[in-house]
Scaffold this motif. Structure first.
Motif, short mmCIF file in Angstrom:
data_model
loop_
_atom_site.label_atom_id
_atom_site.label_comp_id
_atom_site.label_asym_id
_atom_site.label_seq_id
_atom_site.Cartn_x
_atom_site.Cartn_y
_atom_site.Cartn_z
N GLY A 11 18.14 -13.52 12.89
CA GLY A 11 17.52 -12.79 13.99
C GLY A 11 16.69 -11.59 13.55
N ILE A 12 16.15 -11.64 12.33
CA ILE A 12 15.32 -10.54 11.83
C ILE A 12 13.92 -11.03 11.50
CG2 ILE A 12 17.29 -9.24 10.93
CD1 ILE A 12 16.41 -10.16 8.07
N THR A 13 12.98 -10.09 11.43
CA THR A 13 11.61 -10.38 11.02
C THR A 13 11.30 -9.55 9.78
OG1 THR A 13 10.96 -10.72 13.32
CG2 THR A 13 9.19 -10.32 11.73
N PRO A 14 11.11 -10.20 8.64
CA PRO A 14 10.79 -9.44 7.43
C PRO A 14 9.40 -8.81 7.53
CG PRO A 14 10.64 -11.80 6.99
CD PRO A 14 11.14 -11.64 8.40
N THR A 15 9.29 -7.56 7.08
CA THR A 15 8.01 -6.86 7.13
C THR A 15 7.51 -6.48 5.73
OG1 THR A 15 9.14 -4.75 7.48
CG2 THR A 15 8.42 -5.95 9.45
N ALA A 16 8.34 -6.59 4.72
CA ALA A 16 7.93 -6.33 3.33
C ALA A 16 8.50 -7.46 2.48
CB ALA A 16 8.43 -4.97 2.85
N ILE A 17 7.65 -8.45 2.18
CA ILE A 17 8.06 -9.64 1.44
C ILE A 17 7.32 -9.67 0.11
CG2 ILE A 17 8.08 -12.17 1.43
CD1 ILE A 17 7.80 -12.05 4.51
N ALA A 18 8.06 -9.91 -0.98
CA ALA A 18 7.43 -10.04 -2.30
C ALA A 18 8.01 -11.27 -2.99
CB ALA A 18 7.69 -8.80 -3.14
N PHE A 19 7.14 -12.15 -3.45
CA PHE A 19 7.60 -13.31 -4.21
C PHE A 19 8.35 -12.83 -5.44
CE2 PHE A 19 7.03 -16.35 -7.65
CZ PHE A 19 7.64 -17.46 -7.08
N PHE A 20 9.48 -13.48 -5.74
CA PHE A 20 10.31 -13.10 -6.88
C PHE A 20 10.22 -14.15 -7.98
CE2 PHE A 20 15.00 -12.69 -8.28
CZ PHE A 20 14.67 -11.92 -9.36
N ARG A 21 10.65 -15.37 -7.69
CA ARG A 21 10.61 -16.42 -8.69
C ARG A 21 10.89 -17.78 -8.07
NH1 ARG A 21 16.23 -16.00 -12.11
NH2 ARG A 21 15.52 -17.99 -12.84
N GLU A 22 10.62 -18.82 -8.84
CA GLU A 22 10.93 -20.20 -8.45
C GLU A 22 11.85 -20.81 -9.48
OE1 GLU A 22 7.75 -22.98 -7.40
OE2 GLU A 22 6.42 -21.24 -7.23
N LYS A 23 12.63 -21.76 -9.04
CA LYS A 23 13.45 -22.52 -9.99
C LYS A 23 13.88 -23.82 -9.34
CE LYS A 23 17.79 -21.82 -10.66
NZ LYS A 23 19.15 -21.45 -10.91
N ALA A 24 14.23 -24.77 -10.18
CA ALA A 24 14.76 -26.05 -9.71
C ALA A 24 16.21 -26.14 -10.12
CB ALA A 24 13.96 -27.20 -10.31
N HIS A 25 17.00 -26.82 -9.29
CA HIS A 25 18.41 -27.02 -9.60
C HIS A 25 18.85 -28.36 -9.02
CE1 HIS A 25 22.47 -25.81 -10.71
NE2 HIS A 25 22.85 -26.41 -9.60
N ALA A 26 19.59 -29.12 -9.82
CA ALA A 26 20.10 -30.41 -9.38
C ALA A 26 21.60 -30.32 -9.15
CB ALA A 26 19.79 -31.49 -10.40
N TYR A 27 22.00 -30.53 -7.90
CA TYR A 27 23.41 -30.69 -7.57
C TYR A 27 23.69 -32.19 -7.64
CZ TYR A 27 23.50 -25.92 -5.70
OH TYR A 27 23.44 -24.57 -5.56
N GLU A 28 24.95 -32.57 -7.50
CA GLU A 28 25.30 -33.99 -7.53
C GLU A 28 24.66 -34.73 -6.36
OE1 GLU A 28 29.43 -36.30 -7.19
OE2 GLU A 28 29.37 -34.82 -8.80
N HIS A 29 24.60 -34.09 -5.20
CA HIS A 29 24.14 -34.76 -3.99
C HIS A 29 22.70 -34.44 -3.59
CE1 HIS A 29 25.29 -30.78 -2.65
NE2 HIS A 29 24.66 -30.99 -1.52
N ILE A 30 22.07 -33.45 -4.24
CA ILE A 30 20.72 -33.05 -3.85
C ILE A 30 20.08 -32.24 -4.97
CG2 ILE A 30 21.43 -30.87 -2.77
CD1 ILE A 30 19.38 -31.43 -0.55
N SER A 31 18.76 -32.33 -5.06
CA SER A 31 18.00 -31.47 -5.98
C SER A 31 17.18 -30.52 -5.13
CB SER A 31 17.08 -32.31 -6.87
OG SER A 31 17.84 -33.04 -7.81
#
Length: 145
Positions: free
Chosen positions: A62-82
């Motif tokens: 229920g919030i609206t972000p007003t200061a957003i900065a990209f941090f990082r990306e990554k991939a991760h594989a769980y047993e049931h989903i990537s």
């Protein structure tokens, strides 16, 4: 032919308030219930990561972000989903976070986060936040060689 689990693109917000970030605990009935995670969720088709973040934080907290900065990306594989995660820092927002999806919430210091059972995909981010916070302390000095 099975090509492995489908890759799901998700956004995750490191929401800050007074030196603490918001950790949410996945509610009963969801996969990996009881684990901590950063708020966020799936990116819809034809939706940008930033737009998904704004939508997910409205739906989940229920919030609206007003200061957003990209941090990082990554991939991760769980047993049931990537998952392919897009992490953002949110340093300001409108509204007061509320548990709109039945999740527990807790404001954590970067060190507190290390002691919580975060999802596997989030653990290196939690460790990085703690390390950066530690080096921000006045009593930490770089090695002199």
């Amino acid at each position: 032919m099975n090509c492995g689990p489908k890759i799901v693109h998700v956004v995750a917000a490191v929401i800050w308030r007074e030196g603490r970030y918001l950790g949410v605990r996945r509610p009963e009935g969801k996969p990996l219930a009881g684990a901590y995670e950063f708020p966020g969720g799936k990116i819809e088709p034809d939706e940008s990561p930033r737009a998904a973040l704004v939508r997910e934080l409205a739906e989940e907290l229920g919030i609206t972000p007003t200061a957003i900065a990209f941090f990082r990306e990554k991939a991760h594989a769980y047993e049931h989903i990537s998952v392919h995660l897009h992490f953002f820092h949110v340093r300001a927002f409108l509204g007061e976070p509320a548990a709109l999806e039945g999740q527990e919430m807790e404001w954590l210091t970067p060190q507190d986060g290390l002691a919580r059972p975060f999802l596997e995909a989030d653990r290196d981010v939690v460790a990085e936040l703690a390390e950066v916070a530690a080096f921000g302390q006045k009593d930490v000095r770089p090695d002199v060689g």
